[in-house]
Design an enzyme around this catalytic site. Structure first.
Site, short mmCIF file in Angstrom:
data_model
loop_
_atom_site.label_atom_id
_atom_site.label_comp_id
_atom_site.label_asym_id
_atom_site.label_seq_id
_atom_site.Cartn_x
_atom_site.Cartn_y
_atom_site.Cartn_z
N CYS A 104 38.92 -25.15 -34.59
CA CYS A 104 37.56 -25.58 -34.26
C CYS A 104 37.23 -25.04 -32.88
O CYS A 104 37.81 -25.49 -31.88
CB CYS A 104 37.43 -27.10 -34.27
SG CYS A 104 35.79 -27.66 -33.72
N MET A 318 29.26 -23.31 -35.46
CA MET A 318 30.67 -23.54 -35.20
C MET A 318 31.13 -22.56 -34.12
O MET A 318 30.73 -21.39 -34.12
CB MET A 318 31.49 -23.32 -36.46
CG MET A 318 31.05 -24.18 -37.65
SD MET A 318 29.62 -23.50 -38.54
CE MET A 318 30.44 -22.25 -39.54
#
Length: 396
Positions: A104, A318
């Protein structure tokens, strides 16, 4: 009837970039969850509140979106010249699994500050005032991330005036460097372009033959042209997430792209690998209004990008996909580069549903192979709550 009481586990709830997650030190987890496996996954599922057939994660720390259904486990690094090992778990909302297949990028912005605050970085590496350089080993993908964390009076500074589209309030800027971001363990022997092509013809039943850039950088990502999938590139979340047919179409593209990239061997494996690859669509700049009501002018961006995560259009972008965007934009001939106008570039500013984001990348071609030494972007991070999370003692 007797029931097993709840247990308390030290944890910190942190916003990193445009995501939120529950952070743990490895040493603070119950002993059976300190090693990878079913018990660790069961614990994290219960912490977040999954699987939830209602899709709300009411009985857990999750926020019922891919951006807020995340967990992080940190420990002192066993890797030479690194400070901390960072393991990321993307928790499914409605299914009983945790996806460990990728990183992430947004929560990466919080890793350095949490590592410093929780004693995982040697005090000698933290200045009294200035910038602490935290060397992070990203365990999921086997890559190095360098976080530049502001320090004031020996403590992590979280407040500031850095604004990040997709985040309501300003905070301190954290610059991230993703070193050698092409994913070695993914696809065809670790090539940045696993098919060997900058653009492929991807045949997708029910959709047709799509031009696609399939890239392993930051996170495996499938880029397609917005117009080829019936989009404009100006879509906000509801336009896609409220359209079941569109979501099904993008999931089919993702599955066939994963197969073409060598990430899966059979199509049905895509269902259990939701976190990767990502699928995104790109378009040339046009004016649009972001989800906050803020106008985004075509002249202020190089291209438009919309990306899906865990089966839904992301509300912003993201961080790992931003690395993929910056990398692909730096390489002439990719769909991302062409949408940005083509030619060589070391940085790109793109429009996403919440506004804009700038990311830089250093790309070099040698013997017909492209490599990227680093991708750079700025995010911010802030501790929201710290203390303990509680779970039933028989939950894992």
């Amino acid at each position: 009837m007797a029931h097993v009481p709840q247990i308390k586990i030290p944890a910190t709830y942190i916003r990193g970039g445009t995501s939120k997650g529950v952070f743990f030190r490895l040493q603070d987890l119950p002993e059976s969850a300190q090693i990878p496996g079913a018990e660790r996954d069961a614990l994290l599922l219960r912490v977040i509140g999954s699987p939830d057939p209602y899709g709300k994660q009411i009985d857990g720390m999750g926020g019922a979106t891919s951006s807020t259904s995340k967990t992080v486990i940190l420990s002192r690094s066993i890797k030479p010249d690194h400070d901390v090992d960072y393991l990321f778990g993307q928790v499914s909302i409605d299914k009983p699994f945790v996806d460990w297949s990728g990183n992430c990028g947004n929560l990466s912005a919080a890793v350095g500050s949490f590592a410093i605050s929780s004693g995982l970085v040697d005090a000698s590496r933290v200045p009294q005032n200035g910038i602490a350089t935290v060397r992070i080993w990203q365990v999921n993908i086997g890559k190095t991330i360098i976080a530049h964390v502001p320090i004031t009076q020996g403590e992590v500074q979280e407040t500031g005036d850095f604004e990040l589209d997709g985040v309501t309030f300003p905070a301190a800027e954290v610059q991230l460097e993703f070193l050698d971001p092409a994913a070695e363990e993914e696809g065809a022997g670790g090539s940045m372009f696993p098919t060997g092509n900058l653009v492929d013809d991807l045949e997708v039943p029910g959709v047709g033959v799509l031009k696609a850039t399939l890239i392993n950088a930051g996170i495996p990502t499938i880029f397609v042209q917005a117009e080829a999938v019936g989009c404009t590139g100006t879509e906000l979340q509801d336009a896609i997430n409220g359209d079941p047919e569109a979501l099904a179409r993008f999931e089919t593209i993702r599955a066939y792209g994963a197969l073409r990239m060598g990430l899966i061997k059979h199509l049905d494996e895509a269902a259990t690998r939701q976190h990767t690859p990502k699928v995104a669509f790109v378009a040339a700049p046009v004016d649009y209004v972001a989800s906050s009501g803020k106008p985004v002018a075509a002249k202020d961006v190089d291209l438009l990008v919309r990306a899906l995560s865990m089966g839904k259009l992301h509300h912003a972008m993201m961080g790992t996909a931003a690395v993929a965007i910056g990398t692909a934009a730096a390489i002439p001939g990719t769909l991302v580069n062409l949408a940005a106008g083509g030619g060589a570039r070391s940085a790109v500013r793109f429009g996403h549903p919440s506004g804009t984001l700038r990311v830089g990348a250093e790309a070099v071609e040698k013997n017909g192979e492209w490599t990227v030494t680093k991708a750079i972007m700025s995010r911010s991070a802030r501790v929201l709550m710290e203390g303990w999370v509680r779970v039933p003692g028989d939950a894992f």
